[in-house]
Design a protein around this motif. Structure first.
Motif, PDB file in Angstrom:
ATOM      1  N   VAL A  11      40.313  39.105  36.928  1.00 45.96           N
ATOM      2  CA  VAL A  11      40.359  40.404  37.586  1.00 45.96           C
ATOM      3  C   VAL A  11      40.997  41.385  36.615  1.00 45.96           C
ATOM      4  O   VAL A  11      42.092  41.147  36.114  1.00 45.96           O
ATOM      5  CB  VAL A  11      41.195  40.331  38.888  1.00 45.96           C
ATOM      6  N   TRP A  38      39.665  39.845  49.666  1.00 49.37           N
ATOM      7  CA  TRP A  38      40.975  39.271  49.379  1.00 49.37           C
ATOM      8  C   TRP A  38      41.850  39.265  50.627  1.00 49.37           C
ATOM      9  O   TRP A  38      42.852  38.556  50.681  1.00 49.37           O
ATOM     10  CB  TRP A  38      41.687  40.073  48.278  1.00 49.37           C
ATOM     11  N   ILE A  46      47.255  41.607  44.259  1.00 50.41           N
ATOM     12  CA  ILE A  46      46.772  42.816  43.580  1.00 50.41           C
ATOM     13  C   ILE A  46      47.775  43.965  43.692  1.00 50.41           C
ATOM     14  O   ILE A  46      48.144  44.580  42.693  1.00 50.41           O
ATOM     15  CB  ILE A  46      45.392  43.230  44.135  1.00 50.41           C
ATOM     16  N   PRO A 113      32.727  47.494  39.126  1.00 51.90           N
ATOM     17  CA  PRO A 113      33.847  46.570  38.909  1.00 51.90           C
ATOM     18  C   PRO A 113      34.190  46.407  37.426  1.00 51.90           C
ATOM     19  O   PRO A 113      35.303  46.000  37.095  1.00 51.90           O
ATOM     20  CB  PRO A 113      33.359  45.256  39.512  1.00 51.90           C
TER      21      PRO A 113
END
Length: 133
Positions: A11, A38, A46, A113
């Motif tokens: 990520v 998530w 995060i 992303p």
């Protein structure tokens, strides 16, 4: 980041996004929330890496219609700017969601992303919130 028993997920996060999102919320009166697969792990995996406080999580377990029904319930009659990378998954459901909210500020902001939230995305959000009565 580990996502399962044997699998890890790469990520890419920009620590500057936390400040930018907090500033957007402060300037516009918006409420930040997670609407992510998530779920609550976003607050532990995060958020801290971005410098975000613990945020509300939109629950969409076993939803038909992807995230749209849960986000509609959560946002209800409030303006909405939603950043996501998957708006193309269910175009008919997306269009129905936007149509039902046509009387409200509703901006679905697609985020690649690979590049993440940009200055342009944040400007789009500010502009959308600026249209509120």
């Amino acid at each position: 980041m580990p996502v399962g028993w044997r699998r890890k997920l790469r990520v890419w996060l920009d620590p500057g996004h936390g400040h930018q999102l907090r500033q957007l919320a402060e300037d516009t009166g918006a409420e930040l929330a997670w609407a992510t697969t998530w779920l609550h792990r976003a607050n532990t995996e995060i958020g801290p890496r971005l410098g975000l406080p613990e945020l509300k999580v939109v629950e969409f377990h076993d939803e038909t219609g992807w995230k749209y029904p849960a986000v509609a319930r959560y946002a209800w009659e409030r303006p909405l700017v939603w950043f996501d990378d998957d708006f193309g998954l269910h175009p008919a459901r997306r269009d129905a969601f936007v149509h039902k909210r046509r009387h409200l500020t509703t901006a679905l902001v697609h985020v690649d992303p690979g590049t993440g939230i940009s200055v342009q995305h944040l400007s789009e959000a500010r502009e959308a919130f600026g249209r509120n009565p």
